[in-house]
Structure formats: C-alpha cells, structure tokens
Design a protein around this motif. Structure first.
Motif, PDB file in Angstrom:
ATOM      1  N   ALA A 107       0.826  -1.216  -0.037  1.00 11.83           N
ATOM      2  CA  ALA A 107      -0.101   0.013   0.079  1.00 11.83           C
ATOM      3  C   ALA A 107       1.014   1.089   0.090  1.00 11.83           C
ATOM      4  O   ALA A 107       0.321   2.451   0.439  1.00 11.83           O
ATOM      5  N   GLU A 108       2.171   1.144  -0.095  1.00 11.70           N
ATOM      6  CA  GLU A 108       3.008   2.354  -0.065  1.00 11.70           C
ATOM      7  C   GLU A 108       2.542   3.502  -1.073  1.00 11.70           C
ATOM      8  O   GLU A 108       2.527   4.463  -0.610  1.00 11.70           O
ATOM      9  N   ALA A 109       2.425   3.107  -2.312  1.00 10.13           N
ATOM     10  CA  ALA A 109       1.773   4.148  -3.130  1.00 10.13           C
ATOM     11  C   ALA A 109       0.580   4.759  -2.832  1.00 10.13           C
ATOM     12  O   ALA A 109       0.491   5.863  -2.858  1.00 10.13           O
ATOM     13  N   LEU A 110      -0.308   4.140  -2.635  1.00  9.14           N
ATOM     14  CA  LEU A 110      -1.489   4.568  -1.948  1.00  9.14           C
ATOM     15  C   LEU A 110      -1.413   5.352  -0.572  1.00  9.14           C
ATOM     16  O   LEU A 110      -2.101   6.656  -0.560  1.00  9.14           O
ATOM     17  N   GLY A 111      -0.553   5.083   0.171  1.00 16.58           N
ATOM     18  CA  GLY A 111      -0.320   5.681   1.657  1.00 16.58           C
ATOM     19  C   GLY A 111       0.233   6.892   1.270  1.00 16.58           C
ATOM     20  O   GLY A 111      -0.194   8.114   1.973  1.00 16.58           O
ATOM     21  N   GLN A 112       1.214   6.941   0.195  1.00 18.81           N
ATOM     22  CA  GLN A 112       1.749   8.590  -0.078  1.00 18.81           C
ATOM     23  C   GLN A 112       0.950   9.451  -0.699  1.00 18.81           C
ATOM     24  O   GLN A 112       0.732  10.337  -0.438  1.00 18.81           O
ATOM     25  N   ARG A 113      -0.015   8.719  -1.538  1.00 15.90           N
ATOM     26  CA  ARG A 113      -1.053   9.735  -2.069  1.00 15.90           C
ATOM     27  C   ARG A 113      -1.856  10.453  -0.982  1.00 15.90           C
ATOM     28  O   ARG A 113      -2.403  11.619  -1.062  1.00 15.90           O
ATOM     29  N   VAL A 114      -2.324   9.388  -0.176  1.00 18.56           N
ATOM     30  CA  VAL A 114      -3.209   9.836   1.381  1.00 18.56           C
ATOM     31  C   VAL A 114      -2.485  11.010   1.790  1.00 18.56           C
ATOM     32  O   VAL A 114      -3.007  11.971   2.408  1.00 18.56           O
ATOM     33  N   GLU A 137      -7.390  -1.380   0.659  1.00 18.27           N
ATOM     34  CA  GLU A 137      -6.159  -1.135  -0.042  1.00 18.27           C
ATOM     35  C   GLU A 137      -6.523  -0.929  -1.482  1.00 18.27           C
ATOM     36  O   GLU A 137      -5.692  -0.422  -2.549  1.00 18.27           O
ATOM     37  N   GLY A 138      -7.961  -1.191  -1.992  1.00 17.49           N
ATOM     38  CA  GLY A 138      -8.261  -1.158  -3.281  1.00 17.49           C
ATOM     39  C   GLY A 138      -8.939   0.259  -3.576  1.00 17.49           C
ATOM     40  O   GLY A 138      -9.188   0.691  -4.449  1.00 17.49           O
ATOM     41  N   ALA A 139      -8.700   1.183  -2.409  1.00 20.39           N
ATOM     42  CA  ALA A 139      -9.297   2.360  -2.266  1.00 20.39           C
ATOM     43  C   ALA A 139     -10.765   2.435  -2.910  1.00 20.39           C
ATOM     44  O   ALA A 139     -11.129   3.602  -3.476  1.00 20.39           O
ATOM     45  N   HIS A 140     -11.647   1.939  -2.187  1.00 21.96           N
ATOM     46  CA  HIS A 140     -12.973   1.793  -2.524  1.00 21.96           C
ATOM     47  C   HIS A 140     -13.764   2.603  -1.748  1.00 21.96           C
ATOM     48  O   HIS A 140     -14.790   3.258  -2.014  1.00 21.96           O
ATOM     49  N   PHE A 141     -13.389   2.517  -0.342  1.00 20.11           N
ATOM     50  CA  PHE A 141     -14.093   3.013   0.764  1.00 20.11           C
ATOM     51  C   PHE A 141     -13.200   3.546   1.741  1.00 20.11           C
ATOM     52  O   PHE A 141     -12.233   2.920   2.375  1.00 20.11           O
ATOM     53  N   ALA A 194      -9.602  12.284  -2.382  1.00 14.54           N
ATOM     54  CA  ALA A 194      -8.149  12.073  -2.880  1.00 14.54           C
ATOM     55  C   ALA A 194      -7.967  11.044  -3.803  1.00 14.54           C
ATOM     56  O   ALA A 194      -7.135  11.093  -4.531  1.00 14.54           O
ATOM     57  N   VAL A 195      -8.759   9.934  -3.194  1.00 15.48           N
ATOM     58  CA  VAL A 195      -8.412   8.483  -4.216  1.00 15.48           C
ATOM     59  C   VAL A 195      -9.480   8.186  -4.989  1.00 15.48           C
ATOM     60  O   VAL A 195      -9.636   7.082  -5.310  1.00 15.48           O
ATOM     61  N   ASN A 196     -10.638   8.942  -4.971  1.00 13.13           N
ATOM     62  CA  ASN A 196     -12.002   8.789  -5.714  1.00 13.13           C
ATOM     63  C   ASN A 196     -12.601   7.431  -5.099  1.00 13.13           C
ATOM     64  O   ASN A 196     -13.135   6.554  -5.588  1.00 13.13           O
ATOM     65  N   ALA A 197     -12.773   7.488  -4.011  1.00 13.20           N
ATOM     66  CA  ALA A 197     -13.194   6.289  -3.124  1.00 13.20           C
ATOM     67  C   ALA A 197     -14.653   7.046  -2.542  1.00 13.20           C
ATOM     68  O   ALA A 197     -15.072   8.195  -2.748  1.00 13.20           O
TER      69      ALA A 197
END
Length: 248
Positions: free
Chosen positions: A12-19, A82-86, A108-111
């Motif tokens: 989840a590194e890339a997602l975490g950085q974006r958040v 981790e799928g950035a759904h919710f 931020a992640v379109n969730a």
C-alpha cells in the motif's frame, strides 16, 4: 500534529503516499519499527490526533482494542481499504473529526466516504453544485437557498461537485460556513451517468459531461431521487436530491 497514515502492508506504499500528501499526513511503516505491528500501533496511537489506517476494518478494530478511553480525547480513525474503494469513519466521527477526514481521504483517491453517525443519517438531502470560476460563497449560498425554497440547510447531509471545482474557494467557504462535507466526483463519473433534465452544450464542451449539479446530487446518494432540478442564479447552478427508499 500531522495525520498518521498507517500502512498494514508494504503493497500500500503508493496509496499511502497519495493519501498523506492529500491530508498533510505522514506515512508510518510498522515493519520498520521494533516489535509486533499491534504493539507499535498501541505505542504510537496517542501521538497523533488523527489516523488513516490502510487495511481492513477488522485489523483496525483489533488494533484499537484496549486503547479507547473517551470520545473527546481518543484519536480519530479512518479506515481505507487497499483497493481505495471505501473510506470509513471508524472512530471519533464528530469529536475527533473522522467524518471530515473520511471525505478528504475519499476525495483524494476517488473512494466512497462511509459515515454512520446518527446526525448525518437523518439528513435526507444532498446538493449538487456547479459554479463559474471564482464564484463567491455568498453567491453559492444564495442559489442554494433559492433551490431549497422552504427546506432548511439543516436537512442537507453533503454537497457534491465535479473534480474541476474541488479547490473552488467560494464553494469550500460555503461548506465550511455550514459544516457540510464536500464530495468530489470525477468528470468520467458524471459522463457515465448523465442524469440531467436540461443538458448543457457549454458544460459538455468544458467539462466533458452534459451536466454537473444534477448528476452530482444523485450520485451522492444511491437511493436518491431528484427533488429540485437545476436551479441557476448569478453563475451558480444547484440541484437538490432527496433520499427515497423507493429508489433503492
């Protein structure tokens, strides 16, 4: 004190950085700390006012067991899969600001932001808002009140707009004045669900969808029906959707 963005797994590194960039937070990687992940979380939990845990709600609940003391003092927790759904407001929704944080993370992640506190559940209205560049908060409020008519702003659960307007100062100020969360939908989402009573060629040329306020209002609630169609005033367009169990 920045928001802690806890990664359950390195994947989840890339997602975490974006958040983290979106909410002004700092990524925490427990595998770099000494001790088991749950022990590390227990040690670090009081050091932040808010946390975003990227993983499952089950893990979050287990990690929080024994750490919660008072809703006015506990750190707020939002869980993002981790799928950035919710983005789920799990702990301290009002007092700690988890509800607001859930919307920021979701945008931020379109969730989809998930808020379950009772005061939001009894507000049946959502507002879809479109506006010209630089529209003032006063102009947005005037159009909202025109669209609501005899209905009260206290009945509104959230405001929704297109991603092009995510940083529109007047819209952000209006939401801040009334304590309303702002939900952002992508242009692609609006184009895929063109629920409009009056398609706009101008909007289609500039946004890529035939409308903004009506599809935004309807997308914000899975069971909504259009209560007030597109209403315009001084460069602002507002539509009002109302929860309807018949539409579920």
């Amino acid at each position: 004190m920045s928001v802690g963005v806890w990664l359950v797994r390195p994947a989840a590194e890339a997602l975490g950085q974006r958040v983290a960039e979106a909410v002004g937070g700092e990524v925490v990687r427990p595998w770099l700390q000494e001790g088991r992940s749950r022990e590390v979380f227990a040690r670090l939990y009081p050091t932040r006012a808010q946390w975003v845990l990227i993983g499952t709600t089950g893990i979050a609940v287990r990690f929080l067991d024994g750490l919660m003391t008072d809703k006015r003092r506990d750190a707020a927790v939002v869980v993002l899969d981790e799928g950035a759904h919710f983005a789920v407001s799990l702990l301290c929704g009002h007092e700690g600001g988890a509800n607001r944080l859930a919307y920021r993370v979701a945008n931020a992640v379109n969730a989809v932001p998930i808020v379950t506190t009772a005061s939001e559940a009894v507000r049946p209205l959502t507002l879809g808002v479109g506006c010209r560049l630089g529209a003032r908060a006063e102009a947005i409020e005037a159009c909202v009140k025109l669209a609501l008519g005899t209905r009260d702003l206290g009945e509104v659960r959230e405001v929704a707009t297109v991603d092009l307007k995510a940083q529109e100062r007047g819209l952000l100020e209006f939401c801040e004045w009334h304590g309303l969360p702002l939900r952002i939908f992508s242009r692609a989402a609006l184009a895929a669900r063109p629920w409009v009573t009056r398609p706009s060629a101008w909007v289609e040329r500039h946004v890529g969808a035939v409308g903004v306020c009506e599809p935004c209002a309807l997308l914000a609630s899975a069971r909504a029906t259009l209560l007030v169609p597109k209403t315009t005033l001084n460069g602002v367009a507002v539509a009002v959707a109302q929860d309807s169990w018949e539409a579920a």
